[in-house]
Design a protein around this motif. Structure first.
Motif, mmCIF file in Angstrom:
data_model
loop_
_atom_site.group_PDB
_atom_site.id
_atom_site.type_symbol
_atom_site.label_atom_id
_atom_site.label_comp_id
_atom_site.label_asym_id
_atom_site.label_seq_id
_atom_site.Cartn_x
_atom_site.Cartn_y
_atom_site.Cartn_z
ATOM 1 N N LEU A 7 -16.780 21.634 56.783
ATOM 2 C CA LEU A 7 -15.761 22.652 57.011
ATOM 3 C C LEU A 7 -15.312 23.283 55.694
ATOM 4 C CD1 LEU A 7 -14.226 24.035 59.260
ATOM 5 C CD2 LEU A 7 -12.621 22.138 59.275
ATOM 6 N N LEU A 8 -15.117 22.472 54.663
ATOM 7 C CA LEU A 8 -14.750 23.013 53.348
ATOM 8 C C LEU A 8 -15.855 23.925 52.809
ATOM 9 C CD1 LEU A 8 -13.071 19.999 51.524
ATOM 10 C CD2 LEU A 8 -12.014 22.201 52.058
ATOM 11 N N ALA A 9 -17.110 23.526 52.975
ATOM 12 C CA ALA A 9 -18.224 24.355 52.510
ATOM 13 C C ALA A 9 -18.268 25.681 53.268
ATOM 14 C CB ALA A 9 -19.540 23.601 52.672
ATOM 15 N N ALA A 10 -17.999 25.649 54.559
ATOM 16 C CA ALA A 10 -17.988 26.880 55.356
ATOM 17 C C ALA A 10 -16.847 27.800 54.919
ATOM 18 C CB ALA A 10 -17.871 26.540 56.845
ATOM 19 N N ILE A 11 -15.693 27.218 54.628
ATOM 20 C CA ILE A 11 -14.548 28.011 54.140
ATOM 21 C C ILE A 11 -14.910 28.670 52.813
ATOM 22 C CG2 ILE A 11 -12.194 27.879 53.216
ATOM 23 C CD1 ILE A 11 -11.742 25.572 55.296
ATOM 24 N N SER A 46 -10.243 32.825 57.638
ATOM 25 C CA SER A 46 -8.918 32.533 58.172
ATOM 26 C C SER A 46 -8.996 31.527 59.327
ATOM 27 C CB SER A 46 -8.258 33.828 58.638
ATOM 28 O OG SER A 46 -6.999 33.575 59.179
ATOM 29 N N VAL A 47 -9.935 31.735 60.231
ATOM 30 C CA VAL A 47 -10.113 30.826 61.367
ATOM 31 C C VAL A 47 -10.512 29.433 60.880
ATOM 32 C CG1 VAL A 47 -11.593 30.352 63.371
ATOM 33 C CG2 VAL A 47 -10.631 32.633 63.050
ATOM 34 N N LEU A 48 -11.444 29.381 59.940
ATOM 35 C CA LEU A 48 -11.896 28.090 59.416
ATOM 36 C C LEU A 48 -10.778 27.360 58.678
ATOM 37 C CD1 LEU A 48 -15.427 29.144 58.148
ATOM 38 C CD2 LEU A 48 -14.928 27.632 60.085
ATOM 39 N N LYS A 49 -9.984 28.104 57.885
ATOM 40 C CA LYS A 49 -8.860 27.491 57.174
ATOM 41 C C LYS A 49 -7.845 26.921 58.157
ATOM 42 C CE LYS A 49 -7.014 29.870 53.859
ATOM 43 N NZ LYS A 49 -6.567 30.993 53.024
ATOM 44 N N LYS A 50 -7.579 27.662 59.220
ATOM 45 C CA LYS A 50 -6.635 27.187 60.224
ATOM 46 C C LYS A 50 -7.152 25.910 60.884
ATOM 47 C CE LYS A 50 -4.149 28.383 64.257
ATOM 48 N NZ LYS A 50 -3.426 28.992 65.089
ATOM 49 N N ARG A 51 -8.440 25.893 61.225
ATOM 50 C CA ARG A 51 -9.047 24.713 61.830
ATOM 51 C C ARG A 51 -8.955 23.508 60.875
ATOM 52 N NH1 ARG A 51 -15.065 25.452 63.256
ATOM 53 N NH2 ARG A 51 -14.161 27.241 64.305
ATOM 54 N N TYR A 52 -9.257 23.748 59.607
ATOM 55 C CA TYR A 52 -9.195 22.674 58.616
ATOM 56 C C TYR A 52 -7.772 22.139 58.501
ATOM 57 C CZ TYR A 52 -9.616 20.044 54.324
ATOM 58 O OH TYR A 52 -9.594 19.024 53.405
ATOM 59 N N GLU A 53 -6.803 23.033 58.370
ATOM 60 C CA GLU A 53 -5.419 22.613 58.152
ATOM 61 C C GLU A 53 -4.852 21.892 59.365
ATOM 62 O OE1 GLU A 53 -3.520 26.188 56.718
ATOM 63 O OE2 GLU A 53 -4.087 25.691 54.662
ATOM 64 N N GLU A 54 -5.283 22.259 60.558
ATOM 65 C CA GLU A 54 -4.827 21.556 61.751
ATOM 66 C C GLU A 54 -5.343 20.124 61.769
ATOM 67 O OE1 GLU A 54 -6.254 24.034 64.919
ATOM 68 O OE2 GLU A 54 -4.506 25.374 64.805
ATOM 69 N N LYS A 55 -6.534 19.927 61.242
ATOM 70 C CA LYS A 55 -7.171 18.615 61.290
ATOM 71 C C LYS A 55 -6.892 17.752 60.058
ATOM 72 C CE LYS A 55 -11.437 16.695 62.935
ATOM 73 N NZ LYS A 55 -12.720 16.971 63.526
ATOM 74 N N TYR A 56 -6.862 18.371 58.864
ATOM 75 C CA TYR A 56 -6.801 17.606 57.626
ATOM 76 C C TYR A 56 -5.570 17.871 56.762
ATOM 77 C CZ TYR A 56 -11.662 16.856 58.868
ATOM 78 O OH TYR A 56 -12.816 16.541 59.535
ATOM 79 N N GLY A 57 -4.776 18.873 57.089
ATOM 80 C CA GLY A 57 -3.599 19.179 56.285
ATOM 81 C C GLY A 57 -3.795 20.444 55.472
ATOM 82 N N PRO A 58 -2.756 20.877 54.774
ATOM 83 C CA PRO A 58 -2.781 22.165 54.068
ATOM 84 C C PRO A 58 -3.774 22.207 52.908
ATOM 85 C CG PRO A 58 -0.795 20.971 53.524
ATOM 86 C CD PRO A 58 -1.481 20.184 54.597
ATOM 87 N N THR A 60 -3.443 24.865 50.669
ATOM 88 C CA THR A 60 -2.653 25.477 49.601
ATOM 89 C C THR A 60 -1.182 25.164 49.815
ATOM 90 O OG1 THR A 60 -2.287 27.550 50.809
ATOM 91 C CG2 THR A 60 -4.283 27.415 49.461
ATOM 92 N N THR A 61 -0.386 25.469 48.818
ATOM 93 C CA THR A 61 1.049 25.230 48.949
ATOM 94 C C THR A 61 1.725 26.232 49.874
ATOM 95 O OG1 THR A 61 1.470 26.543 46.966
ATOM 96 C CG2 THR A 61 1.246 24.166 46.678
ATOM 97 N N GLU A 62 1.024 27.310 50.211
ATOM 98 C CA GLU A 62 1.601 28.311 51.114
ATOM 99 C C GLU A 62 1.933 27.718 52.474
ATOM 100 O OE1 GLU A 62 -1.402 31.273 51.286
ATOM 101 O OE2 GLU A 62 -0.938 32.068 49.306
ATOM 102 N N ASN A 63 1.146 26.751 52.916
ATOM 103 C CA ASN A 63 1.333 26.145 54.233
ATOM 104 C C ASN A 63 1.735 24.683 54.122
ATOM 105 O OD1 ASN A 63 0.424 28.560 55.359
ATOM 106 N ND2 ASN A 63 -1.693 27.904 55.180
ATOM 107 N N SER A 64 2.482 24.352 53.096
ATOM 108 C CA SER A 64 2.750 22.947 52.818
ATOM 109 C C SER A 64 4.124 22.461 53.272
ATOM 110 C CB SER A 64 2.604 22.689 51.320
ATOM 111 O OG SER A 64 3.599 23.395 50.617
ATOM 112 N N GLU A 65 4.871 23.255 54.007
ATOM 113 C CA GLU A 65 6.207 22.823 54.391
ATOM 114 C C GLU A 65 6.182 21.533 55.190
ATOM 115 O OE1 GLU A 65 6.410 26.354 56.257
ATOM 116 O OE2 GLU A 65 6.780 27.414 54.406
#
Length: 83
Positions: A7-11, A46-58, A60-65
């Motif tokens: 997933l990181l490689a795809a992002i 954007s879709v891949l980042k959202k999928r990653y963050e839902e599964k593994y966490g943020p 970037t600090t933008e979505n770190s609340e």
């Protein structure tokens, strides 16, 4: 390669393609095919980042609340286990 690394490689690939097209469009602003590809890769990233963050966490600090930055392991602690 595990799912997280894939997933990181795809992002990274999508972001790279979007950035390269962005730079190309700086000098070729009328290239509508390149503009459409840029939009496609930007949406894909954007879709891949959202999928990653839902599964593994943020990523970037933008979505770190919601992230618990003080709990272990810290990001640099993953280095030994990433390979």
């Amino acid at each position: 390669m595990d799912e997280r690394k894939k997933l990181l490689a795809a992002i990274q690939a999508s972001q790279f393609a979007a950035w390269e097209l962005h730079m190309y469009l700086d000098t070729h602003p009328c290239d509508s095919a390149a503009s459409e590809m840029h939009k496609k890769y930007t949406r894909e990233a954007s879709v891949l980042k959202k999928r990653y963050e839902e599964k593994y966490g943020p990523l970037t600090t933008e979505n770190s609340e919601e992230a618990d930055w003080l709990s272990d392991p810290w990001p640099w602690d993953y280095q030994g286990r990433m390979h």
